[in-house]
Write a protein that holds these residues in place. Structure first.
Motif, short mmCIF file in Angstrom:
data_model
loop_
_atom_site.label_atom_id
_atom_site.label_comp_id
_atom_site.label_asym_id
_atom_site.label_seq_id
_atom_site.Cartn_x
_atom_site.Cartn_y
_atom_site.Cartn_z
N GLY A 162 14.49 -29.08 0.68
CA GLY A 162 14.53 -29.31 2.12
C GLY A 162 13.96 -28.13 2.87
O GLY A 162 13.61 -27.09 2.28
N ASP A 163 13.81 -28.30 4.18
CA ASP A 163 13.31 -27.24 5.06
C ASP A 163 11.89 -26.81 4.72
O ASP A 163 11.52 -25.65 4.94
CB ASP A 163 14.24 -26.01 5.04
CG ASP A 163 15.69 -26.39 5.26
OD1 ASP A 163 15.93 -27.17 6.19
OD2 ASP A 163 16.56 -25.90 4.52
N GLU A 164 11.08 -27.69 4.20
CA GLU A 164 9.72 -27.33 3.79
C GLU A 164 8.74 -27.32 4.96
O GLU A 164 7.60 -26.89 4.81
CB GLU A 164 9.18 -28.30 2.72
CG GLU A 164 9.98 -28.36 1.43
CD GLU A 164 11.05 -29.44 1.48
OE1 GLU A 164 11.29 -30.00 2.57
OE2 GLU A 164 11.67 -29.71 0.43
N GLY A 165 9.18 -27.86 6.10
CA GLY A 165 8.27 -27.91 7.26
C GLY A 165 7.68 -29.30 7.44
O GLY A 165 6.59 -29.45 8.01
N ASP A 202 22.13 -36.39 10.52
CA ASP A 202 21.87 -35.18 11.31
C ASP A 202 22.17 -33.91 10.51
O ASP A 202 22.24 -32.83 11.07
CB ASP A 202 22.59 -35.21 12.65
CG ASP A 202 24.10 -35.24 12.53
OD1 ASP A 202 24.62 -36.15 11.88
OD2 ASP A 202 24.76 -34.33 13.08
N ASN A 203 22.29 -34.06 9.19
CA ASN A 203 22.26 -32.87 8.31
C ASN A 203 20.84 -32.29 8.30
O ASN A 203 20.64 -31.11 8.02
CB ASN A 203 22.71 -33.23 6.88
CG ASN A 203 22.00 -34.45 6.30
OD1 ASN A 203 21.26 -35.14 7.00
ND2 ASN A 203 22.24 -34.73 5.04
N ALA A 204 19.86 -33.12 8.61
CA ALA A 204 18.46 -32.66 8.65
C ALA A 204 18.21 -31.88 9.93
O ALA A 204 18.83 -32.14 10.96
CB ALA A 204 17.53 -33.86 8.61
N GLY A 205 17.31 -30.93 9.85
CA GLY A 205 16.93 -30.19 11.05
C GLY A 205 15.43 -29.98 11.02
O GLY A 205 14.92 -29.28 10.15
N HIS A 206 14.73 -30.66 11.90
CA HIS A 206 13.27 -30.56 11.90
C HIS A 206 12.82 -29.76 13.12
O HIS A 206 13.04 -30.18 14.26
CB HIS A 206 12.64 -31.95 11.90
CG HIS A 206 12.89 -32.69 10.62
ND1 HIS A 206 12.65 -34.03 10.45
CD2 HIS A 206 13.37 -32.26 9.44
CE1 HIS A 206 12.95 -34.38 9.22
NE2 HIS A 206 13.40 -33.33 8.60
N THR A 207 12.24 -28.60 12.87
CA THR A 207 11.76 -27.78 13.98
C THR A 207 10.31 -28.12 14.24
O THR A 207 9.48 -28.11 13.34
CB THR A 207 11.90 -26.28 13.63
OG1 THR A 207 13.25 -26.04 13.26
CG2 THR A 207 11.53 -25.39 14.82
N GLY A 212 10.15 -38.10 5.76
CA GLY A 212 11.26 -37.75 4.88
C GLY A 212 12.19 -36.74 5.53
O GLY A 212 11.82 -36.03 6.48
N ALA A 213 13.41 -36.69 5.00
CA ALA A 213 14.37 -35.64 5.39
C ALA A 213 14.92 -35.06 4.08
O ALA A 213 14.85 -35.71 3.03
CB ALA A 213 15.50 -36.23 6.21
N GLN A 214 15.43 -33.84 4.14
CA GLN A 214 15.86 -33.12 2.94
C GLN A 214 14.69 -33.02 1.93
O GLN A 214 13.55 -33.21 2.32
CB GLN A 214 17.09 -33.77 2.29
CG GLN A 214 18.39 -33.52 3.05
CD GLN A 214 18.64 -34.50 4.17
OE1 GLN A 214 18.41 -35.68 4.03
NE2 GLN A 214 19.11 -34.02 5.29
N GLY A 215 15.03 -32.75 0.67
CA GLY A 215 13.96 -32.58 -0.31
C GLY A 215 14.35 -33.18 -1.65
O GLY A 215 15.54 -33.43 -1.91
N THR A 216 13.34 -33.40 -2.48
CA THR A 216 13.53 -34.08 -3.77
C THR A 216 14.62 -33.42 -4.63
O THR A 216 15.37 -34.11 -5.32
CB THR A 216 12.18 -34.05 -4.52
OG1 THR A 216 11.24 -34.74 -3.71
CG2 THR A 216 12.27 -34.68 -5.88
N LEU A 217 14.73 -32.09 -4.57
CA LEU A 217 15.69 -31.42 -5.45
C LEU A 217 17.12 -31.54 -4.92
O LEU A 217 18.06 -31.03 -5.52
CB LEU A 217 15.29 -29.95 -5.65
CG LEU A 217 13.85 -29.76 -6.17
CD1 LEU A 217 13.51 -28.29 -6.28
CD2 LEU A 217 13.65 -30.44 -7.52
N SER A 237 18.52 -40.81 -0.81
CA SER A 237 17.32 -40.42 -1.55
C SER A 237 16.17 -39.99 -0.65
O SER A 237 15.66 -40.79 0.13
CB SER A 237 16.85 -41.57 -2.44
OG SER A 237 15.65 -41.17 -3.06
N PRO A 238 15.73 -38.73 -0.76
CA PRO A 238 14.58 -38.28 0.01
C PRO A 238 13.24 -38.65 -0.64
O PRO A 238 12.19 -38.21 -0.19
CB PRO A 238 14.74 -36.75 0.02
CG PRO A 238 15.94 -36.42 -0.81
CD PRO A 238 16.31 -37.65 -1.57
#
Ligand code: IMP
Length: 427
Positions: free
Chosen positions: A12-15, A37-42, A221-226, A241-242
């Motif tokens: 997650g947080d990859e941009g 809303d666990n995701a945070g997209h700047t 997508g939100a979060q990341g594969t891992l 599932s992201p």
């Protein structure tokens, strides 16, 4: 006309938000399909800097329809707050639609997220405490309440009463907490329903009508594969599932409809919360990356753990998603480092392995096997063409491409739209 997915390829947080914001200028619909809303997209664009948690990052493109799909869990209070904030800053949200099938985050989900974490003690997962895990658990347990339920108040009260009876037993008998009042939760959620009603739609129909018209759709997508509950570092994972597969389920379209699948990787790795992270740097290089990149959670403000690029995890991520291309973000953060390490394998109990273990316990025992590459030690933030990047930076990207076995299409050297360099055309 293609459907393009932009997915997180690490923890997650990859941009992704930045990439979606940039590409949204070229599509007619953006669909968020998982998480909450666990995701945070700047997003940083000519309108300013915005931190989004639920609203798709396409909202800044005036002609784009934004959809929060059935696969997202929605805290209506957070969503209304986000809509209000966007409106106050002059962003039009009349093109935002929410799937009537999306599950709601209820007050007991927030309480249980905290109580469950507390009960885990030293084995806490480090969740964002937004109620996301308990909401997805209820969805699967068929105890969920969906956005569409808010539109039929009588049926909603009956359903909420039955679910709340069950939840109050858990809150009071298992955790010794206070019971929630049916009347209070009901009236609060009826108000949310009235406020959100103009946005609630059968979004699957909207999506397929757009596809039938030949329009271009972006899956955000939100979060990341891992962090995927199947392929991530389980149980240190999120609850939806992201992945590209998750995008089909969470938006409502078949896998054959997705033409391009882009994995977004940072040029290094970060992780927030608990769980194994083989390339973590608990030294001054890790601190330098954190401070240069301001690696603090958008949602929780927690410092992110920082480490070298993990190509074993990256290749695994590419495989389980079927990435057709990659995006490398935050390359500029590495501008000052004289040498860079990339993890090309693990040593597990004395044996060399080159696959990503299923067990988080085994992954925690893995020691990274590094390859060292020279740093370019040149500022890249002003560069706008790929061939103008320093040779060593291009060599770093080329090595990542080889290791991930996926071509890189876009490289980012800063947060602004203009700082995304297209290596090959992405759309
Ligand atoms: P949850 O999704 O709040 O249940 O948290 C589960 C795990 O996923 C924790 O390690 C969180 O830190 C992590 N997580 C959830 N959402 C994000 C995100 O958007 N970025 C990074 N990590 C996340």
């Amino acid at each position: 006309m293609p459907v393009v997915a932009i997915l997180g390829a690490q923890w997650g947080d990859e941009g992704k938000g930045k990439v979606v914001d940039m590409l949204a200028q070229r599509v007619s619909m953006v669909v968020r399909f998982s998480g909450g809303d666990n995701a945070g997209h700047t997003v940083s664009n000519p309108a300013g800097e915005f931190k989004l948690h639920l609203v798709p990052s396409g909202i800044f493109a005036p002609e784009v329809t934004c959809i929060i799909g059935n696969g997202v869990v929605i805290n209506p209070k957070v969503l209304i707050g986000e809509i209000d904030q966007l409106n106050q800053r002059g962003v039009d949200t009349s093109r935002l639609f929410i799937s009537d099938r999306a599950n709601l985050i209820m007050p007991y989900h927030l309480l249980l997220d905290g109580l469950e974490e507390e009960a885990r003690g030293g084995k806490a997962l480090g969740t964002t405490l937004k109620g996301v895990g308990p909401a997805f658990a209820d969805k699967t347990a068929r105890l969920g309440i969906r956005v569409g339920d808010l539109l039929d108040k009588e049926a909603f009260r009956e359903r909420l009463g039955a679910v709340l009876d069950h939840k109050n037993v858990i809150l009071t008998k298992v955790y010794g907490a206070k019971a929630l009042s049916l009347d209070e939760v009901y009236s609060q959620y009826c108000q949310y329903g009235e406020r959100l009603a103009p946005h609630i739609r059968e979004t699957v129909i909207m999506l397929h009508e757009a596809l039938d018209r030949g329009e271009m759709v972006l899956l955000e997508g939100a979060q990341g594969t891992l962090l995927d509950p199947d392929f991530g570092t389980y149980p240190y994972a999120t609850s939806s599932s992201p992945l590209a597969g998750g995008a089909c389920l969470g938006a409502g379209l078949g896998p054959n409809k997705i033409d391009r699948i882009f994995g977004v990787y940072k040029a290094y790795c970060t992780r927030v919360g608990g769980g194994p992270f083989p390339t973590e740097l608990k030294d001054e290089t890790g601190d330098l990356i954190r401070e240069r990149a301001h690696e603090y959670g958008t949602t929780t403000g927690r410092p992110r753990r920082c480490g070298w690029f993990d190509a074993v995890a990256a290749r695994f991520s590419s495989r389980v998603n079927g990435f057709t291309g990659a995006v490398v973000t935050r390359l500029d953060i590495l501008d000052v480092l004289p040498a860079l390490k990339v993890c090309v394998g693990y040593k597990l109990d004395g044996k060399n392995i080159d696959s990503f273990p299923a067990s988080a316990v085994a992954l925690a025992r893995c020691r990274p096997v590094y390859e060292e590459l020279p740093g370019w030690e040149t500022p890249t933030t002003e560069i706008r063409r790929y061939d103008q990047l320093p040779l060593k930076a291009r060599q770093y990207i080329a090595r990542l491409e080889e290791l991930i076995a996926c071509p890189v299409s876009l490289v980012c050297v800063g947060p602004e739209r203009a700082q995304a360099i297209e290596k090959t055309p992405i759309l």
